[in-house]
Write a protein that holds these residues in place. Structure first.
Motif, short mmCIF file in Angstrom:
data_model
loop_
_atom_site.label_atom_id
_atom_site.label_comp_id
_atom_site.label_asym_id
_atom_site.label_seq_id
_atom_site.Cartn_x
_atom_site.Cartn_y
_atom_site.Cartn_z
N MET A 325 0.86 -1.08 0.03
CA MET A 325 0.05 0.14 0.06
C MET A 325 0.84 0.89 0.13
SD MET A 325 -3.03 -1.00 2.51
CE MET A 325 -4.63 0.15 2.33
N THR A 326 -0.09 2.19 -0.15
CA THR A 326 0.47 3.47 -0.27
C THR A 326 0.16 3.81 0.68
OG1 THR A 326 0.92 4.08 -2.43
CG2 THR A 326 0.70 6.05 -1.49
N ILE A 327 0.89 4.54 2.13
CA ILE A 327 1.37 5.04 3.54
C ILE A 327 1.13 6.43 3.41
CG2 ILE A 327 1.48 4.80 6.40
CD1 ILE A 327 0.27 2.04 4.99
N ALA A 328 0.44 7.34 3.65
CA ALA A 328 0.51 8.58 4.20
C ALA A 328 0.59 8.62 5.60
CB ALA A 328 -1.01 9.86 4.25
N CYS A 329 1.65 9.83 6.59
CA CYS A 329 2.04 9.56 7.45
C CYS A 329 1.74 11.12 8.27
CB CYS A 329 3.77 9.03 7.23
SG CYS A 329 4.46 9.23 9.02
#
Length: 641
Positions: A325-329
């Protein structure tokens, strides 16, 4: 009391809500039906394990049962290989964003899977040059930064055991955990930004070093750009990347080796370092993120939690990356510099799915419908965990964002959430945590360990092992056995009370020690909170039990209000509602209206501090995890009158 005023019956009477067609994911529905058809939990875990990349196949799926068990015996695997390398090597996913990061001041950084692989490998080699070897403990003391991802995966790559320390911890809390872990190296940010303030992490670590003689080296991440002067035994993160530029191979590890340890609260005793395993945690968190978030092409999954909360490794650093997945932080506070920050992050990074604590939703609700309407976002899922979700917050979130709200339950010790309505497939109930996902067996029992029928509350226990369940307490296996298996031998005690409704949905009522006994009547504080938060002027509430010479214990409510509400009127109305809906025995002794409630950085209300304020006039336990001291001061002023 009549049946109609039974608080438990009222709590679980929410209707079962089938998913509207626009929220359904047909292919996920078919897949879930397939795995639910497996005859045993072991068959399910074999399926989940087969979705990972193994360096050597396992020979036996599981050995033993509770409390001592192993999984994937004979196999070899590496977490970083599965979370980073396998996606970086695939030409289809190499350039996919792995981490999309934003700092509180507004700076941003994005790493593709290919770029993440290069930095992780270089850092792993750099740590080796510092003398870090397989089994050594590396502590990570920083906020939500890209370097938290790279450091965790670098440790995974070389078989080091990592532990994440909450960036809000002070000197004593940091020192005690470093000492308990026997950490040899600490990776720390020079500072972090929180609510517009600079938090000096390196200075705190330096002060704590005297409490942790095992620490031989410190790696400093230059978060602020100040190029802070270093002292003996301190090394720059950037220098490690340079010295380790050639990289290193991922180490083939026994899946039952320790991968990391996470400390539970040290309020009453020495902090417990709960240990999770290499293969078990990987397989279980992959499955957790896979079902709870329901990855789809184009997703950007924002795990709006702190890296020091186990949810972050589960859903982001390990489980999320293992799913590709692409994880936003995000580094900072969701109301800084303005109340629109949450919406701005969602829009700027094209976030499609968000994980949050219910407190975040209540905060957004407090900010108002007009703000939400002015900042439309394109979300397809919101999932919540960490504390009870009340029906009003569930309804507001569903209506405001037009998304399914998945409410999940798990614990630090379970290593994943294990009961929730699967995203895009299963029916929802406001406030419940759905039904257990495959691979998990549980029961609700009375104090003698006998199963109770639907509608009757009791003790929630797990009856069989699963891969993410903690294997021990670091350095004290007997404490692990006594704490989790002493009361109900052969079954894991969650120490939470729960009830199953007649639709088979599970409701977790809170810690068993949050069940109060008022004049011989037992009631969960969550049941009272559900009534209090239903008042339209109440934004959030916490109910605690305090000693009373006549009744033994009485409930006291702390509430924050929306704009324009009259404190005196609301307090009186809340008190009348509790009596009308629950009965006279649940009558609130007091209702304190405050501007803020003390919380952890992950959004959990610190109810034990509220109890301390009433009983002792001040906190008596550990306050190091508290987000904002001013909230405690404001509440204390109200209690003292």
């Amino acid at each position: 009391m009549s049946e109609s005023t039974d608080p438990l019956a009222a709590l679980i009477a929410e209707p079962l809500r089938a998913l509207p067609q626009r929220w359904r994911i047909p292919e996920r529905e078919a897949e879930l039906g397939h795995v639910r058809g497996f005859g045993t939990a072991d068959e399910y875990w074999e399926w989940a394990a087969s979705r990972q990349r193994w360096m050597r196949p396992w020979e036996r799926l599981r050995t033993g049962g509770l409390p001592d068990f192993t999984y994937f015996d004979g196999g070899l695997i590496n977490v970083a290989d599965n979370c980073v390398d396998r996606w970086a090597e695939d030409p289809v996913t190499r350039d996919r964003a792995a981490v999309v990061w934003e700092g509180e001041p507004g700076d941003t950084r994005t790493l593709s899977y290919g770029e993440l692989a290069v930095e992780v490998s270089a850092l792993a080699a750099g740590l080796r040059e510092l003398g870090v070897s397989r089994g050594d403990v590396v502590a990570i003391y920083m906020p939500n930064l890209v370097e938290a991802f790279t450091t965790i995966q670098a440790c995974n790559r070389i078989g080091a055991v990592y532990t994440v320390l909450f960036a809000g911890f002070g000197e004593q809390a940091v020192g005690s955990r470093l000492a308990a872990a026997g950490a040899s190296v600490v990776v720390v940010a020079d500072a972090s930004y929180r609510r517009g303030n600079r938090v000096e992490l390196l200075a705190t670590l330096r002060a704590a070093r005297s409490r942790a003689p095992s620490v031989r080296a410190t790696v400093v991440v230059d978060r602020t750009g100040d190029d802070t002067a270093l002292t003996g035994g301190e090394h720059r993160y950037a220098d490690l990347l340079t010295s380790g530029a050639a990289g290193c191979d991922a180490v083939a590890l026994d899946p039952n080796e320790p991968a990391f340890l996470i400390f539970t609260s040290g309020t009453e005793s020495i902090p417990k370092g709960v240990v999770h395993s290499v293969g078990g945690f990987l397989v279980g968190t992959w499955a957790n993120a896979y079902w709870q978030a329901g990855r789809q092409d184009g997703d950007v999954y924002w795990v709006a939690a702190d890296v020091g909360w186990l949810t972050f490794p589960i859903q982001a650093v390990v489980g999320g990356l293992a799913c590709g997945m692409t994880i936003a932080c995000f580094e900072g506070a969701l109301d800084t510099p303005s109340t629109s920050r949450f919406y701005e992050i969602c829009a700027r990074h094209r976030v499609t799915k968000v994980l949050m604590a219910p407190t975040v939703a209540r905060m957004l609700r407090k900010f108002g419908d007009d703000l939400a309407a002015a900042h439309p976002v394109a979300l397809s899922l919101i999932t919540m965990q960490g504390e009870p979700l009340d029906a009003d917050t569930f309804a507001w979130t569903t209506r405001t964002f037009d998304v399914p709200v998945v409410n999940a339950y798990g614990q630090t010790e379970t290593g994943s959430t294990w009961t929730y309505p699967v995203a895009g497939v299963e029916a929802l109930k406001a406030g419940s945590v759905g039904t257990a996902v495959p691979g998990h067996d549980w029961v609700v029992v009375d104090d003698d360990g006998v199963e109770v029928p639907p509608g009757v509350k009791g003790n929630l226990v797990l009856t069989a092992p699963f891969p993410t369940l903690a294997r021990t307490v670091w350095g004290d296996h007997q404490r692990y056995l006594d704490t989790y298996f002493g009361r109900f031998p052969g079954r894991y005690a969650t120490h939470d009370e729960a009830v199953v409704d007649h639709d088979g949905h599970l409701w977790v009522l809170g810690r068993a020690d949050d069940v109060i006994n008022v004049a011989a009547h037992r009631i969960s504080t969550m049941e009272i909170e559900a009534v209090v938060t239903a008042h339209p002027a109440v934004v959030e509430a916490a109910v605690v039990g305090v000693p009373d010479p006549t009744k033994g214990t009485v409930p006291i409510a702390f509430v924050t209000l929306g704009p324009g509400a009259g404190p005196g009127d609301v307090a009186a109305e809340v008190g009348r509602r509790v009596v009308a809906e629950l009965g006279g025995y649940a009558r609130l002794d007091r209702v304190h209206v405050t501007t803020a409630l003390p919380k952890t950085r992950t959004g959990k209300i610190m109810r034990r501090l509220l109890r301390d304020l009433v009983v002792h006039g001040e906190p008596t336990g550990d306050t190091s995890a508290m987000e904002d001291r001013s909230a405690l001061d404001a509440t204390a002023a109200v209690v003292r009158g």
